[in-house]
Structure formats: structure tokens, C-alpha cells
Scaffold this active site. Structure first.
Site, PDB file in Angstrom:
ATOM      1  N   CYS A  52       0.813  -1.221   0.000  1.00 13.53           N
ATOM      2  CA  CYS A  52       0.000   0.000   0.000  1.00 13.53           C
ATOM      3  C   CYS A  52       0.845   1.268   0.000  1.00 13.53           C
ATOM      4  O   CYS A  52       0.702   2.121  -0.878  1.00 13.53           O
ATOM      5  CB  CYS A  52      -0.912   0.010   1.228  1.00 13.53           C
ATOM      6  SG  CYS A  52      -2.208  -1.240   1.191  1.00 13.53           S
TER       7      CYS A  52
ATOM      8  N   HIS B  59      -2.046   6.993   3.894  1.00 18.70           N
ATOM      9  CA  HIS B  59      -0.970   6.034   4.167  1.00 18.70           C
ATOM     10  C   HIS B  59       0.412   6.550   3.785  1.00 18.70           C
ATOM     11  O   HIS B  59       1.326   5.771   3.472  1.00 18.70           O
ATOM     12  CB  HIS B  59      -1.242   4.694   3.472  1.00 18.70           C
ATOM     13  CG  HIS B  59      -0.924   3.513   4.349  1.00 18.70           C
ATOM     14  ND1 HIS B  59      -1.108   2.212   3.952  1.00 18.70           N
ATOM     15  CD2 HIS B  59      -0.418   3.445   5.606  1.00 18.70           C
ATOM     16  CE1 HIS B  59      -0.741   1.382   4.915  1.00 18.70           C
ATOM     17  NE2 HIS B  59      -0.320   2.112   5.937  1.00 18.70           N
TER      18      HIS B  59
END
Length: 478
Positions: free
Chosen positions: A76, A131
């Protein structure tokens, strides 16, 4: 001849042309799914065989260009870093998903896609998972976005409050946050299993509101929509739960397709569809599953689909690297096309810059390339022969044309890495599962594929990567 009136006319018409040119800048809507494999949407052979048709996503592909060889990084955080910066994630210090507490993410010195577009005159909105930083100076609104609503980290955090031992751990809850450029973001609510199935509905609504406001103001806009679906815990909205009759994964496919359709309908209703670049893609390959927990009240045995490719996220196989990609731009991209040319997520930064008149930094290595000519049908080639395959900060291999060279492999995210004394070579056309090592007699592939790794290594030597956790202010050392 009267010079002054002529000059005045030129200035007047020149100014009008510049204004019209600015209005002609395309809007950009970028949907970025989370842990969503190549084989999920109908346009890649999924959809109905995964339990639910995806007619609106398929419409997007039918009305635009489908890239069957669009690649990302395999985790991610690295994938989002590469997308935002146009650079390998190792360069920004974001080669791995952050574990534990502490500072991580993009230093202010990095130039993001949102900053580039903002400087080119765009309103920029982000709704979803970041993120790339969770501390002061590292949020989306510190990195070029005018407004943001979403989560700073990962959807794993939604399960925390339901897990045994967490309440006594002293670890802070995960939060949904909201912010605008120039002000610190605020915590809106705890990100828990109650809100987990609801968040993507709210992200969609906010994106629609943002597009509506900008269209009414005749302002070109960039909407970055990194959804939380289909990341574990996999929980469809109550409006879709049970609707497919084929389980929660199929329910979630119906949800994703419906939300995409709402966004497509919105740009139509606003009268901006013709000049809107609309992209549907994902951050990495599919969920690996199953996840073992006796405390969660959600279905945990979920497996994503990479279609014909081997592997899931956290591997170096094609299943981790290749993700769905469809782009529609009625004004410029011919409908119904497809291409198997190699394109990487980090190519979108320079491509957008070329299409909107943005500026690409020239004081650092930029690994992305401008693939606008491929998208626009001006050429059949992307200009990219391959790229270096990372797993975290380790080089796992090199992709070159229809070949793959592996130095390390792991079957799935939980396996220990297998390193080889000799590299393995796979022909991806003949062996999409990457199981038959054909190094011999194809040792010539090493000579063809490895120069890009040597060039990359030399670049890292000349421009050292930013260490993970580096505080701001940061200045590169030469």
C-alpha cells in the site's frame, strides 16, 4: 501604422486566449482501489464470475482505454508514494508499509502530483486512505490537497477496538480525519467496525460535492479517491449487504460498481464529462486471506482475484504488480481501445503534467515517464520496456518486456522469502503463473533486462534515498 492599438488588441486577445486555455484544462478523477486484483472487474474477465456484474466499471473501459499491463508497487504505502511522486518508493523512504509508531511518510521536499496540479491551477480534493504520513506536516493537506476527508493510515485499524487486549494496550485508536490546506486536520471519529462499512459511501458523497462546487465555479479539478474497499476487514455498506446473494465479496463488487457509476453520472450531469479524465485502478494486487480472528464478527476468509496471474499483494509476482486500469477522456481518448504496453503508476505524474501544462521537478531523479502519446493514440508504444520490482526495500526482480527475472520469491504475504543463487527467468506470455524457470537457454534475457537495474542502482548511488522517518526540513545530500 499605429503600434499601440495593435499591441492593445494582442494583449486583449492574448489574455482571452490564456483564460480559455485554462478553462480547457481537463478535470481528473482518479479512483484508487485498495487491494483490488487484476481479475476483479468484468472488463478483465471478472465481474459475474466473482459473483456480481460490474456494468458501470465496464462502461468506463468500453468508452475509453484499457491497459492490461498497468503496474504498481506491491504494498500500500510504496504504491501510493510512487503514484504521488512519480518516483520509486525507495527514493522517498516509503518502501515498506509502516509498522509501529513514529514518523513516516513524505517529507515536504517531495513534490506530489497534487502539488503539481495545484500549481497548474487545479482545485485538489482527496477522499480516502492516505498512508503516507500521520503526523504534523505529513497529511494530504500538507502535500498539495485543498481538502481531505479520510484515514491517515490503513483500514486494519478499524478492527482494533474489537480485538482482545487492545483496550489495555495503551495504543491510540485509529481516527477518521478531515482538513483543509493551511490548517491542521481534525479527528472526526474513531475508525471502528461500526463505521468501516459506511466510510466509502461518505467518501463518494464528498467527492461528488467537491466536483459540483468546482464545476459551478468553472474551476478545473483533481479528485483523488483512494477507497478503503476491498481491504480487510471486508464489509459492504448495509445498502449492499446480501444483495448479490453470493457473499460479501460480490456485495462489495456491486457497491464499488454503483459508486463508480454515481461518479460517472455526476460528471455527465455537471456537463464536464467530455473534458474529464476518469481513471479506475488500484494500489496493488488482491487480498491474500484468510485472516484468523475469533473476535471479529465479519467474514474473514476472503480471497481476491488476480485473474491469470500468480500472486497476491506482498509478492513479486504479476498478480501483485498488475492491477485493473481503465481511463476515459471522450475529448481525446478513442473509445474501445486496449493496450498491453507496460505502464507504471509512477508514470501518471509526468503524464498528467504533460496533459495539463504542469511542471515536473528537474532537481531529482524522476522514474515515471510521460505516456500521454500512448493514451491519446498517437503511438502504440508506452516508451517503457520494464522496471525494477521491489518488495519493501529489497530488489526482488526486474520486469523487461514479456520477461521477468526473479532474484527472490515468496508464495504469499506470510511466506519467508526464498533467495536464489541463480536468478530465475520467466516468459510471461507463455507462463503467466511464473512457474517454469527458463533461464537456460535464455541467459540472453539477463543481458537485456539487467541494464535498467544497473542504471537504477547508479542513480541511487548518485541520489541517496531518503531514510525512513527523516524529519522535516529535509535537504538532499549530493
Amino acid at each position: 501604422m499605429k503600434i499601440v492599438p495593435v499591441l492593445l488588441c494582442l494583449l486583449i486577445f492574448g489574455g482571452a486566449f490564456s483564460e480559455a486555455e485554462a478553462q480547457d484544462q481537463p478535470n481528473i478523477v482518479l479512483i484508487f482501489m485498495d487491494n483490488f486484483g487484476w481479475g476483479e472487474p468484468g472488463f478483465n474477465g471478472g465481474g459475474i464470475v466473482r459473483g456480481a456484474e460490474t456494468p458501470r466499471i465496464d462502461q468506463l473501459a468500453d468508452e475509453g482505454l484499457r491497459l492490461t499491463n498497468f503496474n504498481v508497487e506491491v504494498q500500500c504505502t510504496p504504491s501510493r508514494s510512487a503514484l504521488m511522486t512519480g518516483r520509486y518508493a525507495i527514493r522517498s523512504g516509503n518502501g515498506t508499509v509502516p509498522l509501529g509508531e513514529g514518523v513516516y511518510g513524505l517529507v515536504q521536499w517531495e513534490v506530489t502530483m497534487a502539488e503539481m496540479l495545484s500549481e497548474a491551477g487545479y482545485a485538489t480534493g482527496m477522499y480516502g486512505k492516505w498512508h503516507l504520513g500521520r503526523t504534523e506536516g505529513r497529511f494530504p493537506t500538507d502535500q498539495g490537497f485543498d481538502e481531505w476527508y479520510g484515514i491517515p493510515n490503513t483500514t486494519d485499524e478499524a478492527a482494533w477496538t474489537s480485538l482482545e487486549g487492545f483496550a489495555e494496550s495503551g495504543i491510540a485508536d485509529g481516527y477518521v480525519m478531515e482538513g483543509t490546506k493551511g490548517s491542521p486536520p481534525r479527528q472526526v471519529r474513531v475508525y471502528d467496525l461500526e463505521y468501516r462499512p459506511l466510510i466509502d459511501r461518505d467518501l463518494t458523497d464528498r467527492a461528488i460535492d467537491f466536483m459540483t462546487r468546482q464545476a459551478e465555479a468553472d474551476q478545473p479539478f483533481f479528485v483523488y479517491l483512494p477507497y478503503t474497499a476491498t481491504h480487510f476487514p471486508t464489509m459492504p455498506h448495509p445498502d449492499f449487504e446480501g444483495r448479490s446473494g453470493n457473499g460479501i465479496w460480490a456485495d462489495l463488487l456491486m457497491q464499488i460498481d454503483s459508486y463508480t457509476g454515481e461518479l460517472l453520472d455526476t460528471v455527465e450531469e455537471l456537463g464536464v464529462a467530455e473534458n474529464t479524465i476518469f481513471i479506475f485502478t488500484a494500489d496493488n494486487g488482491p487480498e491474500a486471506g484468510p485472516y484468523q480472528s475469533t473476535n471479529l464478527t465479519v467474514e474473514t476468509a476472503v480471497h481476491g482475484s488476480a485473474g491469470p496471474w500468480r500472486g497476491t499483494l506482498f509478492t513479486g509476482f504479476e498478480g501483485a504488480l498488475r492491477v485493473p486500469f481503465a481511463v476515459r477522456w471522450p475529448a481525446r481518448i478513442e473509445a474501445g481501445r486496449s493496450s498491453d504496453e507496460i505502464v507504471h503508476a509512477m508514470d501518471l505524474f509526468p503524464t498528467f503534467a504533460a496533459l495539463v501544462g504542469g511542471t515536473v521537478p528537474d532537481d531529482r531523479p524522476m522514474d515515471g515517464i510521460d505516456v500521454a502519446p500512448l493514451l491519446l493514440g498517437e503511438t502504440d508504444e508506452s516508451g517503457r520496456d520494464g522496471f525494477v520490482v521491489y518488495m519493501g526495500n529489497d530488489v526482488f526482480g526486474v520486469k523487461w518486456r514479456n520477461w521477468k527475472v526473479h532474484f527472490n520469491e515468496q508464495e504469499d504475504w506470510s511466506d519467508l522469502t526464498d533467495s536464489y543463487s541463480m536468478p530465475r527467468v520467466y516468459n510471461l506470455m507463455r507462463d503467466p503463473q511464473e512457474r517454469d524457470d527458463v533461464l537456460f537457454p535464455n541467459t540472453w534475457v539477463l543481458r537485456a533486462a539487467l541494464p535498467q537495474l544497473e542504471e537504477h542502482a547508479a542513480s541511487l548511488q548518485a541520489f541517496p534515498p531518503i531514510p525512513t522517518g527523516t524529519p522535516d526540513p529535509y535537504e538532499p545530500s549530493r
